[in-house]
Motif scaffolding. Structure first.
Motif, PDB file in Angstrom:
ATOM      1  N   TYR A  18       0.819  -1.203   0.000  1.00 19.32           N
ATOM      2  CA  TYR A  18       0.000   0.000   0.000  1.00 19.32           C
ATOM      3  C   TYR A  18       0.855   1.256   0.000  1.00 19.32           C
ATOM      4  CZ  TYR A  18      -3.778  -3.178   0.993  1.00 19.32           C
ATOM      5  OH  TYR A  18      -4.680  -4.195   0.912  1.00 19.32           O
ATOM      6  N   LEU A  19       2.157   1.095  -0.228  1.00 16.05           N
ATOM      7  CA  LEU A  19       3.056   2.240  -0.222  1.00 16.05           C
ATOM      8  C   LEU A  19       2.753   3.198  -1.362  1.00 16.05           C
ATOM      9  CD1 LEU A  19       5.426   3.566   1.196  1.00 16.05           C
ATOM     10  CD2 LEU A  19       6.946   2.270  -0.294  1.00 16.05           C
ATOM     11  N   ASN A  20       2.339   2.681  -2.509  1.00 18.14           N
ATOM     12  CA  ASN A  20       2.006   3.561  -3.633  1.00 18.14           C
ATOM     13  C   ASN A  20       0.826   4.471  -3.306  1.00 18.14           C
ATOM     14  OD1 ASN A  20       4.046   2.519  -5.219  1.00 18.14           O
ATOM     15  ND2 ASN A  20       2.736   0.913  -6.032  1.00 18.14           N
ATOM     16  N   TYR A  21      -0.148   3.952  -2.585  1.00 16.75           N
ATOM     17  CA  TYR A  21      -1.280   4.779  -2.168  1.00 16.75           C
ATOM     18  C   TYR A  21      -0.829   5.838  -1.160  1.00 16.75           C
ATOM     19  CZ  TYR A  21      -4.047   1.137  -4.347  1.00 16.75           C
ATOM     20  OH  TYR A  21      -4.565   0.253  -5.239  1.00 16.75           O
ATOM     21  N   ALA A  22       0.057   5.449  -0.256  1.00 19.07           N
ATOM     22  CA  ALA A  22       0.554   6.396   0.739  1.00 19.07           C
ATOM     23  C   ALA A  22       1.367   7.509   0.075  1.00 19.07           C
ATOM     24  CB  ALA A  22       1.397   5.666   1.783  1.00 19.07           C
ATOM     25  N   ILE A  23       2.178   7.150  -0.910  1.00 18.49           N
ATOM     26  CA  ILE A  23       2.962   8.153  -1.633  1.00 18.49           C
ATOM     27  C   ILE A  23       2.036   9.140  -2.329  1.00 18.49           C
ATOM     28  CG2 ILE A  23       4.523   8.489  -3.586  1.00 18.49           C
ATOM     29  CD1 ILE A  23       5.831   5.812  -2.815  1.00 18.49           C
ATOM     30  N   PHE A  24       1.017   8.619  -2.982  1.00 16.63           N
ATOM     31  CA  PHE A  24       0.039   9.468  -3.656  1.00 16.63           C
ATOM     32  C   PHE A  24      -0.636  10.412  -2.656  1.00 16.63           C
ATOM     33  CE2 PHE A  24      -4.417  10.048  -4.989  1.00 16.63           C
ATOM     34  CZ  PHE A  24      -4.204  10.763  -6.153  1.00 16.63           C
ATOM     35  N   LEU A  25      -1.005   9.894  -1.498  1.00 16.75           N
ATOM     36  CA  LEU A  25      -1.660  10.724  -0.491  1.00 16.75           C
ATOM     37  C   LEU A  25      -0.722  11.786   0.067  1.00 16.75           C
ATOM     38  CD1 LEU A  25      -3.793   8.109   1.451  1.00 16.75           C
ATOM     39  CD2 LEU A  25      -4.580   9.913  -0.079  1.00 16.75           C
ATOM     40  N   TRP A  26       0.562  11.447   0.277  1.00 20.62           N
ATOM     41  CA  TRP A  26       1.511  12.447   0.765  1.00 20.62           C
ATOM     42  C   TRP A  26       1.665  13.584  -0.230  1.00 20.62           C
ATOM     43  CZ3 TRP A  26       4.357   7.853   2.923  1.00 20.62           C
ATOM     44  CH2 TRP A  26       4.371   7.877   4.315  1.00 20.62           C
ATOM     45  N   ILE A  27       1.785  13.252  -1.497  1.00 22.15           N
ATOM     46  CA  ILE A  27       1.983  14.290  -2.508  1.00 22.15           C
ATOM     47  C   ILE A  27       0.730  15.150  -2.664  1.00 22.15           C
ATOM     48  CG2 ILE A  27       2.357  14.683  -4.977  1.00 22.15           C
ATOM     49  CD1 ILE A  27       4.303  12.325  -4.897  1.00 22.15           C
ATOM     50  N   ILE A  28      -0.415  14.521  -2.778  1.00 19.98           N
ATOM     51  CA  ILE A  28      -1.665  15.270  -2.949  1.00 19.98           C
ATOM     52  C   ILE A  28      -1.965  16.129  -1.717  1.00 19.98           C
ATOM     53  CG2 ILE A  28      -4.172  15.044  -3.212  1.00 19.98           C
ATOM     54  CD1 ILE A  28      -2.541  14.632  -5.771  1.00 19.98           C
ATOM     55  N   SER A  29      -1.774  15.568  -0.518  1.00 21.67           N
ATOM     56  CA  SER A  29      -2.059  16.359   0.681  1.00 21.67           C
ATOM     57  C   SER A  29      -1.084  17.533   0.808  1.00 21.67           C
ATOM     58  CB  SER A  29      -2.012  15.485   1.930  1.00 21.67           C
ATOM     59  OG  SER A  29      -0.702  15.022   2.174  1.00 21.67           O
ATOM     60  N   GLY A  30       0.181  17.312   0.443  1.00 23.29           N
ATOM     61  CA  GLY A  30       1.140  18.411   0.472  1.00 23.29           C
ATOM     62  C   GLY A  30       0.756  19.523  -0.481  1.00 23.29           C
ATOM     63  N   LEU A  31       0.352  19.148  -1.690  1.00 25.69           N
ATOM     64  CA  LEU A  31      -0.065  20.152  -2.673  1.00 25.69           C
ATOM     65  C   LEU A  31      -1.311  20.905  -2.224  1.00 25.69           C
ATOM     66  CD1 LEU A  31       0.556  18.268  -6.037  1.00 25.69           C
ATOM     67  CD2 LEU A  31       1.805  20.245  -5.137  1.00 25.69           C
ATOM     68  N   LEU A  32      -2.283  20.174  -1.693  1.00 23.93           N
ATOM     69  CA  LEU A  32      -3.512  20.826  -1.240  1.00 23.93           C
ATOM     70  C   LEU A  32      -3.260  21.768  -0.069  1.00 23.93           C
ATOM     71  CD1 LEU A  32      -6.131  17.944  -1.536  1.00 23.93           C
ATOM     72  CD2 LEU A  32      -5.906  19.982  -2.958  1.00 23.93           C
ATOM     73  N   ILE A  33      -2.398  21.357   0.845  1.00 21.56           N
ATOM     74  CA  ILE A  33      -2.067  22.234   1.969  1.00 21.56           C
ATOM     75  C   ILE A  33      -1.400  23.500   1.464  1.00 21.56           C
ATOM     76  CG2 ILE A  33      -0.563  22.479   3.985  1.00 21.56           C
ATOM     77  CD1 ILE A  33      -1.151  19.516   4.586  1.00 21.56           C
ATOM     78  N   LEU A  34      -0.456  23.340   0.516  1.00 17.73           N
ATOM     79  CA  LEU A  34       0.247  24.509   0.002  1.00 17.73           C
ATOM     80  C   LEU A  34      -0.664  25.417  -0.821  1.00 17.73           C
ATOM     81  CD1 LEU A  34       3.660  22.946  -1.012  1.00 17.73           C
ATOM     82  CD2 LEU A  34       3.222  24.536   0.858  1.00 17.73           C
ATOM     83  N   LEU A  35      -1.587  24.827  -1.548  1.00 20.05           N
ATOM     84  CA  LEU A  35      -2.434  25.632  -2.422  1.00 20.05           C
ATOM     85  C   LEU A  35      -3.639  26.248  -1.711  1.00 20.05           C
ATOM     86  CD1 LEU A  35      -2.425  23.420  -5.628  1.00 20.05           C
ATOM     87  CD2 LEU A  35      -1.200  25.549  -5.244  1.00 20.05           C
ATOM     88  N   ILE A  36      -4.154  25.587  -0.703  1.00 20.19           N
ATOM     89  CA  ILE A  36      -5.382  26.068  -0.067  1.00 20.19           C
ATOM     90  C   ILE A  36      -5.109  26.673   1.308  1.00 20.19           C
ATOM     91  CG2 ILE A  36      -7.633  25.361   0.824  1.00 20.19           C
ATOM     92  CD1 ILE A  36      -7.648  23.216  -1.391  1.00 20.19           C
ATOM     93  N   ASP A  37      -4.535  25.887   2.210  1.00 19.49           N
ATOM     94  CA  ASP A  37      -4.378  26.348   3.584  1.00 19.49           C
ATOM     95  C   ASP A  37      -3.435  27.537   3.707  1.00 19.49           C
ATOM     96  OD1 ASP A  37      -6.139  24.532   4.572  1.00 19.49           O
ATOM     97  OD2 ASP A  37      -4.636  23.122   5.297  1.00 19.49           O
ATOM     98  N   VAL A  38      -2.301  27.451   3.035  1.00 14.97           N
ATOM     99  CA  VAL A  38      -1.309  28.521   3.172  1.00 14.97           C
ATOM    100  C   VAL A  38      -1.881  29.850   2.700  1.00 14.97           C
ATOM    101  CG1 VAL A  38       0.947  29.309   2.376  1.00 14.97           C
ATOM    102  CG2 VAL A  38       0.646  26.935   3.035  1.00 14.97           C
TER     103      VAL A  38
END
Length: 67
Positions: free
Chosen positions: A10-30
């Motif tokens: 399930y590492l591929n799913y975790a990698i996808f989630l880390w990248i997507i969550s990082g992008l969303l945090i940078l684009l929305i929350d910041v």
């Protein structure tokens, strides 16, 4: 075939989630924290976003090296 080296990971799913969550945090929350004027939250969310993005990219590179 049990000895063929195939595994369920399930590492591929975790990698996808880390990248997507990082992008969303940078684009929305910041942006939202900066607009509202919350400087501490802005710094922390920027750190967490970049941390998630870097971890995801490093894990992709690690997966590529292992294969």
């Amino acid at each position: 075939m049990i000895g063929e080296g195939y595994t369920i990971s399930y590492l591929n799913y975790a990698i996808f989630l880390w990248i997507i969550s990082g992008l969303l945090i940078l684009l929305i929350d910041v942006k939202q924290f900066k607009l509202v004027g919350l400087s501490k939250e802005h710094k922390v969310s920027r750190f967490i976003g970049w941390f998630n993005l870097i971890i995801g990219i490093l894990l992709i590179l690690f997966e590529l090296v292992l294969q």
